[in-house]
Design a protein around this motif. Structure first.
Motif, PDB file in Angstrom:
ATOM      1  N   GLU A 129       0.826  -1.205   0.000  1.00 12.17           N
ATOM      2  CA  GLU A 129       0.000   0.000   0.000  1.00 12.17           C
ATOM      3  C   GLU A 129       0.864   1.261   0.000  1.00 12.17           C
ATOM      4  O   GLU A 129       0.537   2.228  -0.675  1.00 12.17           O
ATOM      5  CB  GLU A 129      -0.935  -0.012   1.202  1.00 12.17           C
ATOM      6  CG  GLU A 129      -2.072  -1.012   1.065  1.00 12.17           C
ATOM      7  CD  GLU A 129      -2.929  -1.097   2.317  1.00 12.17           C
ATOM      8  OE1 GLU A 129      -2.653  -0.410   3.316  1.00 12.17           O
ATOM      9  OE2 GLU A 129      -3.891  -1.894   2.294  1.00 12.17           O
ATOM     10  N   ARG A 130       1.972   1.239   0.730  1.00 14.55           N
ATOM     11  CA  ARG A 130       2.876   2.386   0.738  1.00 14.55           C
ATOM     12  C   ARG A 130       3.515   2.587  -0.627  1.00 14.55           C
ATOM     13  O   ARG A 130       3.709   3.715  -1.072  1.00 14.55           O
ATOM     14  CB  ARG A 130       3.957   2.211   1.796  1.00 14.55           C
ATOM     15  CG  ARG A 130       3.487   2.437   3.175  1.00 14.55           C
ATOM     16  CD  ARG A 130       4.618   2.363   4.158  1.00 14.55           C
ATOM     17  NE  ARG A 130       4.132   2.502   5.511  1.00 14.55           N
ATOM     18  CZ  ARG A 130       4.857   2.370   6.586  1.00 14.55           C
ATOM     19  NH1 ARG A 130       6.144   2.077   6.475  1.00 14.55           N
ATOM     20  NH2 ARG A 130       4.339   2.508   7.785  1.00 14.55           N
ATOM     21  N   LYS A 132       2.223   1.740  -3.494  1.00 17.27           N
ATOM     22  CA  LYS A 132       1.194   2.233  -4.414  1.00 17.27           C
ATOM     23  C   LYS A 132       0.955   3.728  -4.228  1.00 17.27           C
ATOM     24  O   LYS A 132       0.633   4.429  -5.186  1.00 17.27           O
ATOM     25  CB  LYS A 132      -0.119   1.482  -4.193  1.00 17.27           C
ATOM     26  CG  LYS A 132      -0.091   0.087  -4.732  1.00 17.27           C
ATOM     27  CD  LYS A 132      -1.425  -0.614  -4.485  1.00 17.27           C
ATOM     28  CE  LYS A 132      -1.392  -2.039  -4.960  1.00 17.27           C
ATOM     29  NZ  LYS A 132      -2.671  -2.731  -4.682  1.00 17.27           N
ATOM     30  N   ARG A 133       1.073   4.237  -2.996  1.00 19.20           N
ATOM     31  CA  ARG A 133       0.843   5.657  -2.730  1.00 19.20           C
ATOM     32  C   ARG A 133       1.902   6.538  -3.396  1.00 19.20           C
ATOM     33  O   ARG A 133       1.650   7.693  -3.687  1.00 19.20           O
ATOM     34  CB  ARG A 133       0.854   5.923  -1.228  1.00 19.20           C
ATOM     35  CG  ARG A 133      -0.373   5.448  -0.546  1.00 19.20           C
ATOM     36  CD  ARG A 133      -0.354   5.866   0.908  1.00 19.20           C
ATOM     37  NE  ARG A 133      -1.017   4.844   1.708  1.00 19.20           N
ATOM     38  CZ  ARG A 133      -0.752   4.563   2.951  1.00 19.20           C
ATOM     39  NH1 ARG A 133       0.191   5.240   3.579  1.00 19.20           N
ATOM     40  NH2 ARG A 133      -1.396   3.644   3.589  1.00 19.20           N
ATOM     41  N   ARG A 134       3.087   6.019  -3.597  1.00 14.13           N
ATOM     42  CA  ARG A 134       4.168   6.827  -4.171  1.00 14.13           C
ATOM     43  C   ARG A 134       3.971   6.940  -5.603  1.00 14.13           C
ATOM     44  O   ARG A 134       3.852   7.223  -6.520  1.00 14.13           O
ATOM     45  CB  ARG A 134       5.520   6.191  -3.891  1.00 14.13           C
ATOM     46  CG  ARG A 134       5.853   6.275  -2.427  1.00 14.13           C
ATOM     47  CD  ARG A 134       7.195   5.684  -2.178  1.00 14.13           C
ATOM     48  NE  ARG A 134       7.474   5.758  -0.732  1.00 14.13           N
ATOM     49  CZ  ARG A 134       8.627   5.518  -0.233  1.00 14.13           C
ATOM     50  NH1 ARG A 134       9.635   5.191  -0.978  1.00 14.13           N
ATOM     51  NH2 ARG A 134       8.827   5.600   1.062  1.00 14.13           N
TER      52      ARG A 134
END
Length: 134
Positions: A129-130, A132-134
């Protein structure tokens, strides 16, 4: 075991398992080589599980036990095979250890992901998830 308040049983199982692993490694590695380390670890972990299972309350249910151990068993077998193959291809003990550890880690993680092992996926989910956020 910990949520059920059986922390002493869990600690005992871990300590006994670790001692058995160390003793078996100390005895068997000089005689049979590094490949036996995976087997001694599996034996020691099995002893830890047997100790823990003896103290499971009837209220604690382990549903899907076979599904729960399927992926780790496949991964363990992969590690043994990798160790055997690498030790036949490379003759430097340090290099064998390094290559075996790296390949085993990658292979084990890939197996856990491909077999959708929930424990590993629960750790990977926040990382993905981290990313994907970038």
């Amino acid at each position: 075991m910990l949520p059920a308040g059986r922390d002493k049983v869990c600690l005992t199982a871990c300590v006994v398992s670790a001692v058995i692993n160390i003793v078996l490694n100390f005895i068997l590695i000089p005689r049979f080589g590094m490949n036996v380390a995976a087997i001694t670890t599996a034996v020691a972990e099995l002893v830890g599980v047997v100790i823990s299972v003896r103290y499971i309350d009837k209220n604690i249910r382990i549903e899907g036990f076979v599904d729960m151990i399927k992926a780790p068993l496949v991964g363990t077998m992969e590690i043994v095979v990798i160790g055997l193959i690498v030790s036949h291809l490379i003759h430097s003990y340090f290099t064998v250890a390094l290559v075996t550890i790296m390949l085993s880690g990658i292979s084990y993680l890939a197996t856990m992901i491909l077999m959708k092992y929930e424990f590993v996926l629960s750790f990977l989910k926040p990382v993905l998830e981290r990313i994907k956020r970038r």
